[in-house]
Enzyme design. Structure first.
Site, PDB file in Angstrom:
ATOM      1  N   LYS A   1       0.891  -1.215   0.055  1.00 57.06           N
ATOM      2  CA  LYS A   1       0.103  -0.027   0.088  1.00 57.06           C
ATOM      3  C   LYS A   1       0.856   1.371  -0.049  1.00 57.06           C
ATOM      4  O   LYS A   1       0.398   2.447  -0.468  1.00 57.06           O
ATOM      5  CB  LYS A   1      -0.943  -0.018   1.225  1.00 57.06           C
TER       6      LYS A   1
HETATM    7  C1  LIG Z   1      -4.603  -4.256   1.562  1.00 59.69           C
HETATM    8  C2  LIG Z   1      -3.692  -5.654   1.445  1.00 59.69           C
HETATM    9  C3  LIG Z   1      -4.043  -6.767   0.564  1.00 59.69           C
HETATM   10  C4  LIG Z   1      -5.237  -6.565  -0.450  1.00 59.69           C
HETATM   11  O1  LIG Z   1      -5.285  -5.736  -1.426  1.00 59.69           O
HETATM   12  P1  LIG Z   1      -6.634  -5.029  -2.282  1.00 59.69           P
HETATM   13  O2  LIG Z   1      -6.156  -4.206  -3.109  1.00 59.69           O
HETATM   14  O3  LIG Z   1      -7.453  -4.554  -1.227  1.00 59.69           O
HETATM   15  O4  LIG Z   1      -6.995  -6.376  -3.084  1.00 59.69           O
HETATM   16  C5  LIG Z   1      -3.390  -7.812   0.261  1.00 59.69           C
HETATM   17  N1  LIG Z   1      -2.538  -8.059   1.099  1.00 59.69           N
HETATM   18  C6  LIG Z   1      -1.730  -7.123   2.044  1.00 59.69           C
HETATM   19  C7  LIG Z   1      -0.515  -7.265   2.892  1.00 59.69           C
HETATM   20  C8  LIG Z   1      -2.628  -5.750   2.204  1.00 59.69           C
HETATM   21  O5  LIG Z   1      -2.265  -5.114   2.930  1.00 59.69           O
END
Ligand SMILES: *Cc1c(COP(=O)(O)O)cnc(C)c1O
Length: 474
Positions: A120
Site C-alpha cells: 500500500k
Molecule cells: C490491502 C492488502 C491486500 C489486499 O489488497 P486489495 O487491493 O484490497 O485487493 C493484500 N495483502 C496485504 C498485505 C494488504 O495490505
C-alpha cells in the site's frame, strides 16, 4: 483524459477533481474514459527506463491537468531509494519493486519495501505528494478521515505525515490490531496525525466514517476527504509495477506473463486489469483469496455474493478479510462493455444486501479478460511459508502465501508467473513463527518499534465524539 462514473450519471471530470473526490455523486467509481494503449515498440523503449521514468510515462497518459515538469517532480520525490529501499536482507537497495527469481518461471515481485512494509505504500506515498501539490495549487486543505484494521492506516499516516494542508484522523478498533501495526501508527508524533482508538470493532470504525461522510454539510464545511482503496490515484500508481515486473522477466515485448495477486478489495488486481487493457501482454491474472472467497466464487461460478460482516472470517491473512470488494465494480463495468445502465441494475442488488449472477454470455467473456482464481486456508499458508523457507531460503508473509498457493494451482510450464508480495513477514510474525519456528529479521529502523512512545486517544463508539474532535483539531 476525462474520467467517467461507472453508474453513468455523474459529470465527466479531470484527474485532479477525481483525485480529491472519492465516490462519484451517483454512487459509482470513476474510471478513465478510454485506456491508453502501449505498443510493442513502446514497451521496448521502457526496458531501459528507471522506475521513476516508467511511472511518469504511464501517469502522463492519464493526467493532463498537471504540467509535465511538475508531474515529473512529484514522481521523483515519491519514488526514492530512501523511502523504498528496505529489503529483506536488510541492505538498502536503489531498486524500487525488485523481482526475486525462485525457480524457472516463478518469481516474487517485491512491493513491500516502503516504510510500512506493505504494498500500500507504493500508492499511498504518491497520494501524499500529489495531494500536497494539488491542495497548494488550489489553495485548499483536506481533513482525511479513515478507518483501518491494520495496513491502510499506517501506510496513509506515513505518507501524509508532515504534508502541508493535510490532517489525518484515523480510526482503529481499540486493542485488536497486532502490536506491530498499532505501534506503527501510534508512535508517529507528527502534528497533523490524529489516532483515535474506538471501543468497538473495525465495522464500527467504518460506520463512523460513513456517518460523517453522509453528513454532507459537515463534510463540505470541514473538507473531509478519504484515501480508501477506491481512490483512483491509488489504482493508477499500482499500474506501474505490473509494467516493471513484466519488463523484468521478459526479453521480448511480445512474450506473455501471468500475475497472481493476493486480493481483498480488488484494488491491486484492478490495476493489473487496467495494465492488461493497456495491452501489456498479460495472459492470466490470478485472483488469490483466503477463506473469505467471495471473489474466487465469482470467478468460478459467475455469481457475486458479498457476505455480511458476521459471515466474514477473521483469518491469519487479515488484510484480505473482506465481505465486499469495493473496486470490483470497476472490472464489472469493463466486462459488460461499459453499459452503465446494466451496471446500475447489478449494484442495486448489491447495495440492497443482495447478489447478482452473470448470464451465460457475459460469464463466457470473463476469460477474455484473463481472470482465473483460487482460494487458500490457514494450513496452506503454514505449508507454503515453511516450504519456501526450506526450498528458497525466503520468508514470505501470510498474504503472499495465499498468492503462492494460487500461483501453484495455475502455474504453467512456458509462461513466467509473478506472485505479488504484498507485505513483509515481520508484519505477521505470529503466523510466520507458527510455520517455521523463528521470527523474520526486521528492517533495522523497526527493531524496537513497539517500545517507542505511543500517542492516541481512546473514544467510545460515537460519531458525535469524532465530529467534535475533528472540529477542535482541524
Ligand atoms: C490491502 C492488502 C491486500 C489486499 O489488497 P486489495 O487491493 O484490497 O485487493 C493484500 N495483502 C496485504 C498485505 C494488504 O495490505
Amino acid at each position: 483524459m476525462k474520467y467517467i462514473s461507472t453508474r453513468g450519471k455523474s459529470p465527466e471530470l479531470n484527474f485532479c477533481d477525481v483525485l480529491l473526490g472519492g465516490l462519484a455523486p451517483d454512487g459509482g467509481l470513476y474510471l478513465p474514459k478510454t485506456y491508453p494503449k502501449f505498443t510493442k515498440n513502446d514497451l521496448d523503449l521502457m526496458r531501459s527506463m528507471s522506475y521513476q521514468e516508467l511511472a511518469f510515462s504511464i501517469f502522463e497518459k492519464f493526467i493532463d491537468d498537471i504540467p509535465k515538469d511538475d508531474l515529473m517532480g512529484i514522481v521523483n520525490n515519491t519514488y526514492t531509494a530512501d523511502v523504498f529501499g528496505y529489503n529483506r536482507s536488510n541492505q538498502n537497495s536503489n531498486e524500487i519493486t525488485p523481482t526475486l527469481k525462485l525457480k524457472d518461471n516463478l518469481y516474487l515481485l517485491s512491493l513491500s519495501n516502503g516504510p510500512t512494509l506493505a504494498f500500500k505504500d507504493i500508492a499511498m506515498q504518491f497520494l501524499g505528494h500529489i495531494f500536497e501539490y494539488v491542495l497548494a495549487k488550489e489553495n485548499k486543505t483536506l481533513n482525511i478521515l479513515g478507518a483501518t484494521s491494520g495496513d491502510t492506516g499506517p501506510a496513509a499516516e506515513y505518507a501524509m505525515k508532515g504534508k502541508k494542508g493535510i490532517n489525518v484522523f484515523m480510526l482503529s478498533p481499540y486493542g485488536t490490531m497486532s502490536p506491530f501495526q498499532a505501534a506503527q501508527m501510534f508512535s508517529l508524533a507528527d502534528e497533523n496525525i490524529y489516532n483515535i482508538a474506538v471501543k468497538g470493532v473495525f465495522d464500527d470504525c467504518q460506520d463512523i466514517v460513513k456517518a460523517v461522510s453522509n453528513d454532507l454539510q459537515f463534510k463540505k464545511d470541514n473538507n473531509i476527504g478519504a484515501v480508501n482503496s477506491i481512490n483512483w490515484g491509488r489504482i493508477l500508481a499500482q499500474i506501474v509495477y505490473y509494467f516493471k515486473g513484466y519488463l523484468a522477466v521478459t526479453k521480448d515485448s511480445t512474450e506473455q506473463v501471468d500475475f497472481t495477486v493476493p486480493t481483498g478489495n480488488f484494488g491491486n488486481i484492478c490495476a493489473g486489469h487496467i495494465a492488461r487493457m493497456m495491452d501489456l501482454p498479460i495472459r492470466h491474472l490470478v485472483v488469490a483469496t483466503n477463506e473469505n472467497d467471495v471473489l474466487d466464487e465469482f470467478f468460478r461460478t459467475g455469481k457475486y455474493y458479498p457476505r455480511t460482516s458476521e459471515n466474514t472470517f477473521q483469518t491469519s491473512s487479515p488484510s484480505m478479510d473482506i465481505s465486499k470488494a469495493s473496486n470490483f465494480e470497476r472490472f464489472i463495468f469493463d466486462l459488460i462493455g461499459r453499459d452503465a445502465s446494466s451496471l446500475r441494475d447489478y449494484w442495486k442488488q448489491i447495495d440492497n444486501g443482495g447478489f447478482f449472477e452473470l448470464d451465460i454470455e457475459t460469464k463466457d467473456k470473463v476469460s477474455m479478460f484473463g481472470f482465473i482464481s483460487s482460494s487458500s486456508k490457514h494450513r496452506n499458508r503454514i505449508k507454503f511459508i515453511k516450504q519456501f523457507y526450506e526450498e528458497y531460503d525466503v520468508i514470505i508473509d501470510t498474504h503472499t502465501a495465499d498468492g503462492v498457493k494460487a500461483s501453484l494451482d495455475h502455474l504453467s510450464k512456458d509462461t513466467p508467473m509473478l506472485v505479488l508480495e504484498t507485505a513483509l513477514p515481520t508484519k505477521f510474525e505470529k503466523t510466520v513463527y507458527e510455520a517455521i519456528g523463528k521470527n523474520p529479521i526486521r528492517p533495522e529502523p523497526l527493531v524496537n518499534l513497539e517500545k517507542e512512545h505511543q500517542i492516541f486517544e481512546v473514544f467510545d463508539n460515537s460519531t458525535s465524539l469524532v465530529k467534535d474532535y475533528i472540529l477542535a483539531k482541524k
